[in-house]
Design a protein around this motif. Structure first.
Motif, PDB file in Angstrom:
ATOM      1  N   MET A   1       0.846  -1.208   0.000  1.00 13.81           N
ATOM      2  CA  MET A   1       0.000   0.000   0.000  1.00 13.81           C
ATOM      3  C   MET A   1       0.881   1.258   0.000  1.00 13.81           C
ATOM      4  O   MET A   1       1.862   1.317   0.739  1.00 13.81           O
ATOM      5  N   SER A   2       0.533   2.238  -0.806  1.00 12.24           N
ATOM      6  CA  SER A   2       1.378   3.434  -0.888  1.00 12.24           C
ATOM      7  C   SER A   2       1.239   4.294   0.383  1.00 12.24           C
ATOM      8  O   SER A   2       0.237   4.212   1.086  1.00 12.24           O
ATOM      9  N   ASP A   3       2.250   5.133   0.635  1.00  8.26           N
ATOM     10  CA  ASP A   3       2.224   6.014   1.802  1.00  8.26           C
ATOM     11  C   ASP A   3       1.041   6.970   1.743  1.00  8.26           C
ATOM     12  O   ASP A   3       0.452   7.321   2.754  1.00  8.26           O
ATOM     13  N   LYS A   4       0.696   7.371   0.503  1.00 10.49           N
ATOM     14  CA  LYS A   4      -0.398   8.319   0.328  1.00 10.49           C
ATOM     15  C   LYS A   4      -1.726   7.676   0.783  1.00 10.49           C
ATOM     16  O   LYS A   4      -2.522   8.303   1.476  1.00 10.49           O
ATOM     17  N   ILE A   5      -1.934   6.439   0.393  1.00  7.56           N
ATOM     18  CA  ILE A   5      -3.157   5.727   0.794  1.00  7.56           C
ATOM     19  C   ILE A   5      -3.154   5.479   2.306  1.00  7.56           C
ATOM     20  O   ILE A   5      -4.163   5.701   2.981  1.00  7.56           O
ATOM     21  N   LYS A   6      -2.002   5.100   2.863  1.00  7.58           N
ATOM     22  CA  LYS A   6      -1.900   4.884   4.317  1.00  7.58           C
ATOM     23  C   LYS A   6      -2.297   6.136   5.083  1.00  7.58           C
ATOM     24  O   LYS A   6      -3.015   6.090   6.054  1.00  7.58           O
ATOM     25  N   LYS A   7      -1.809   7.306   4.601  1.00  7.46           N
ATOM     26  CA  LYS A   7      -2.097   8.570   5.275  1.00  7.46           C
ATOM     27  C   LYS A   7      -3.594   8.897   5.179  1.00  7.46           C
ATOM     28  O   LYS A   7      -4.199   9.362   6.137  1.00  7.46           O
ATOM     29  N   LYS A   8      -4.183   8.610   4.004  1.00  4.41           N
ATOM     30  CA  LYS A   8      -5.624   8.876   3.821  1.00  4.41           C
ATOM     31  C   LYS A   8      -6.451   7.981   4.729  1.00  4.41           C
ATOM     32  O   LYS A   8      -7.450   8.405   5.295  1.00  4.41           O
ATOM     33  N   LEU A   9      -6.042   6.729   4.884  1.00  2.02           N
ATOM     34  CA  LEU A   9      -6.778   5.797   5.746  1.00  2.02           C
ATOM     35  C   LEU A   9      -6.699   6.240   7.196  1.00  2.02           C
ATOM     36  O   LEU A   9      -7.626   6.061   7.966  1.00  2.02           O
ATOM     37  N   LYS A  10      -5.547   6.815   7.565  1.00  2.00           N
ATOM     38  CA  LYS A  10      -5.332   7.252   8.944  1.00  2.00           C
ATOM     39  C   LYS A  10      -6.210   8.466   9.260  1.00  2.00           C
ATOM     40  O   LYS A  10      -6.700   8.620  10.367  1.00  2.00           O
ATOM     41  N   LEU A  11      -6.420   9.315   8.273  1.00  3.68           N
ATOM     42  CA  LEU A  11      -7.156  10.565   8.486  1.00  3.68           C
ATOM     43  C   LEU A  11      -8.661  10.307   8.408  1.00  3.68           C
ATOM     44  O   LEU A  11      -9.250  10.317   7.332  1.00  3.68           O
ATOM     45  N   LYS A  12      -9.267  10.074   9.579  1.00  2.53           N
ATOM     46  CA  LYS A  12     -10.692   9.741   9.596  1.00  2.53           C
ATOM     47  C   LYS A  12     -11.545  11.001   9.536  1.00  2.53           C
ATOM     48  O   LYS A  12     -12.691  10.951   9.135  1.00  2.53           O
ATOM     49  N   VAL A  13     -10.975  12.117   9.972  1.00  6.01           N
ATOM     50  CA  VAL A  13     -11.691  13.391   9.936  1.00  6.01           C
ATOM     51  C   VAL A  13     -10.805  14.360   9.148  1.00  6.01           C
ATOM     52  O   VAL A  13      -9.608  14.446   9.421  1.00  6.01           O
ATOM     53  N   SER A  14     -11.382  15.075   8.186  1.00  4.31           N
ATOM     54  CA  SER A  14     -10.604  15.961   7.311  1.00  4.31           C
ATOM     55  C   SER A  14      -9.643  16.878   8.056  1.00  4.31           C
ATOM     56  O   SER A  14      -9.970  17.359   9.136  1.00  4.31           O
ATOM     57  N   ALA A  15      -8.508  17.163   7.449  1.00  2.00           N
ATOM     58  CA  ALA A  15      -7.547  18.124   7.990  1.00  2.00           C
ATOM     59  C   ALA A  15      -8.187  19.506   7.982  1.00  2.00           C
ATOM     60  O   ALA A  15      -9.082  19.782   7.181  1.00  2.00           O
ATOM     61  N   ILE A  16      -7.733  20.372   8.883  1.00  2.00           N
ATOM     62  CA  ILE A  16      -8.249  21.747   8.897  1.00  2.00           C
ATOM     63  C   ILE A  16      -7.126  22.714   8.550  1.00  2.00           C
ATOM     64  O   ILE A  16      -5.949  22.369   8.681  1.00  2.00           O
ATOM     65  N   SER A  17      -7.478  23.926   8.118  1.00  2.00           N
ATOM     66  CA  SER A  17      -6.443  24.872   7.709  1.00  2.00           C
ATOM     67  C   SER A  17      -5.952  25.709   8.883  1.00  2.00           C
ATOM     68  O   SER A  17      -4.772  26.007   9.004  1.00  2.00           O
ATOM     69  N   GLU A  18      -6.866  26.105   9.782  1.00  2.00           N
ATOM     70  CA  GLU A  18      -6.527  26.947  10.936  1.00  2.00           C
ATOM     71  C   GLU A  18      -7.399  26.510  12.094  1.00  2.00           C
ATOM     72  O   GLU A  18      -8.602  26.310  11.899  1.00  2.00           O
ATOM     73  N   GLY A  19      -6.819  26.395  13.268  1.00  2.00           N
ATOM     74  CA  GLY A  19      -7.650  26.082  14.423  1.00  2.00           C
ATOM     75  C   GLY A  19      -7.007  25.119  15.380  1.00  2.00           C
ATOM     76  O   GLY A  19      -5.785  25.028  15.466  1.00  2.00           O
ATOM     77  N   THR A  20      -7.853  24.378  16.103  1.00  2.00           N
ATOM     78  CA  THR A  20      -7.375  23.490  17.165  1.00  2.00           C
ATOM     79  C   THR A  20      -7.910  22.075  16.951  1.00  2.00           C
ATOM     80  O   THR A  20      -9.093  21.901  16.680  1.00  2.00           O
ATOM     81  N   VAL A  21      -7.013  21.115  17.065  1.00  2.00           N
ATOM     82  CA  VAL A  21      -7.415  19.707  17.013  1.00  2.00           C
ATOM     83  C   VAL A  21      -7.213  19.136  18.417  1.00  2.00           C
ATOM     84  O   VAL A  21      -6.116  19.214  18.965  1.00  2.00           O
ATOM     85  N   ILE A  22      -8.275  18.620  19.004  1.00  2.00           N
ATOM     86  CA  ILE A  22      -8.168  17.993  20.328  1.00  2.00           C
ATOM     87  C   ILE A  22      -8.267  16.490  20.113  1.00  2.00           C
ATOM     88  O   ILE A  22      -9.295  15.971  19.694  1.00  2.00           O
ATOM     89  N   ASP A  23      -7.149  15.826  20.366  1.00  2.00           N
ATOM     90  CA  ASP A  23      -7.019  14.409  20.044  1.00  2.00           C
ATOM     91  C   ASP A  23      -6.949  13.593  21.345  1.00  2.00           C
ATOM     92  O   ASP A  23      -6.707  14.153  22.418  1.00  2.00           O
ATOM     93  N   HIS A  24      -7.130  12.296  21.222  1.00  2.00           N
ATOM     94  CA  HIS A  24      -7.031  11.362  22.357  1.00  2.00           C
ATOM     95  C   HIS A  24      -8.007  11.680  23.485  1.00  2.00           C
ATOM     96  O   HIS A  24      -7.651  11.702  24.667  1.00  2.00           O
ATOM     97  N   ILE A  25      -9.251  11.925  23.097  1.00  3.19           N
ATOM     98  CA  ILE A  25     -10.332  12.106  24.073  1.00  3.19           C
ATOM     99  C   ILE A  25     -10.997  10.732  24.240  1.00  3.19           C
ATOM    100  O   ILE A  25     -11.287  10.083  23.237  1.00  3.19           O
ATOM    101  N   PRO A  26     -11.245  10.257  25.479  1.00  3.96           N
ATOM    102  CA  PRO A  26     -11.998   8.995  25.591  1.00  3.96           C
ATOM    103  C   PRO A  26     -13.382   9.182  24.940  1.00  3.96           C
ATOM    104  O   PRO A  26     -14.062  10.181  25.220  1.00  3.96           O
ATOM    105  N   SER A  27     -13.782   8.248  24.086  1.00  7.50           N
ATOM    106  CA  SER A  27     -15.043   8.415  23.343  1.00  7.50           C
ATOM    107  C   SER A  27     -16.250   8.703  24.224  1.00  7.50           C
ATOM    108  O   SER A  27     -17.114   9.492  23.873  1.00  7.50           O
ATOM    109  N   GLU A  28     -16.278   8.065  25.400  1.00  5.53           N
ATOM    110  CA  GLU A  28     -17.472   8.196  26.247  1.00  5.53           C
ATOM    111  C   GLU A  28     -17.654   9.596  26.842  1.00  5.53           C
ATOM    112  O   GLU A  28     -18.723   9.909  27.347  1.00  5.53           O
TER     113      GLU A  28
END
Ligand code: CTP
Ligand code: ZN
Length: 156
Positions: A1-28
């Motif tokens: 699998m190409s790196d480009k496809i791997k990166k797309k699979l990893k990105l479940k929510v679209s990238a943003i241009s400006e702002g804040t990404v809050i990651d690793h929140i427990p789903s519940e």
């Protein structure tokens, strides 16, 4: 699998241009985090995902808020329920800063006092606690002086 496809699979929510990404929140606790940060009241674009696979934690949630940057005091309010959350500050599509959340010394609102007789459980009074221990959490009520322990914590 190409790196480009791997990166797309990893990105479940679209990238943003400006702002804040809050990651690793427990789903519940995703919706509590949204409410604590008052994102239910913002007009900025928000995208989020829940129950995403995570390498570090079983299932995680992620929130992306465009054109909004948070003060440390505001962000630290989520430390009580999402202690492992990571913030990524995005400028022109690049991650320019990473931040972790820290349990504050004082907690106003968010949590209920464990004491059913406390004024905050009987009248329209906002809860207020001094953090007497950070891990596991122990909160001392400003009104009744009773300690609410982490395993007794209920979000208001
Ligand atoms: N991100 C985004 N928009 C961008 C850049 C990054 O939404 N323009 C998101 C990524 O999807 C990721 C987070 O911001 O969820 C952090 O990006 P990055 O540091 O590139 O990812 P990782 O190396 O996986 O970060 P970490 O291991 O620190 O979680
Ligand atoms: Zn109390």
């Amino acid at each position: 699998m190409s790196d480009k496809i791997k990166k797309k699979l990893k990105l479940k929510v679209s990238a943003i241009s400006e702002g804040t990404v809050i990651d690793h929140i427990p789903s519940e606790v995703l919706f509590e985090v949204i409410s604590i940060l008052e994102l239910d009241k913002t007009t900025n674009m928000i995208t989020f995902g829940a129950n995403l696979d995570s390498e570090k934690q079983g299932r995680k949630a992620i929130i992306k808020v465009s054109n909004q940057f948070f003060a440390n005091d505001d962000i630290n309010r989520i430390a009580l329920i999402a202690p492992n959350a990571k913030l990524n500050i995005i400028r022109d599509y690049e991650v320019v800063e990473k931040k972790v959340v820290e349990v504050p010394d004082q907690v106003i609102g968010i949590v209920k006092c464990f004491n059913p007789k406390c004024i905050t459980n009987n009248e329209e009074v906002l809860t207020s606690f001094k953090v007497v221990q950070k891990s596991p959490l122990a909160l001392k009520c400003k009104y009744c002086e009773k300690i609410t322990h982490e395993h007794q914590m209920v979000i208001k």
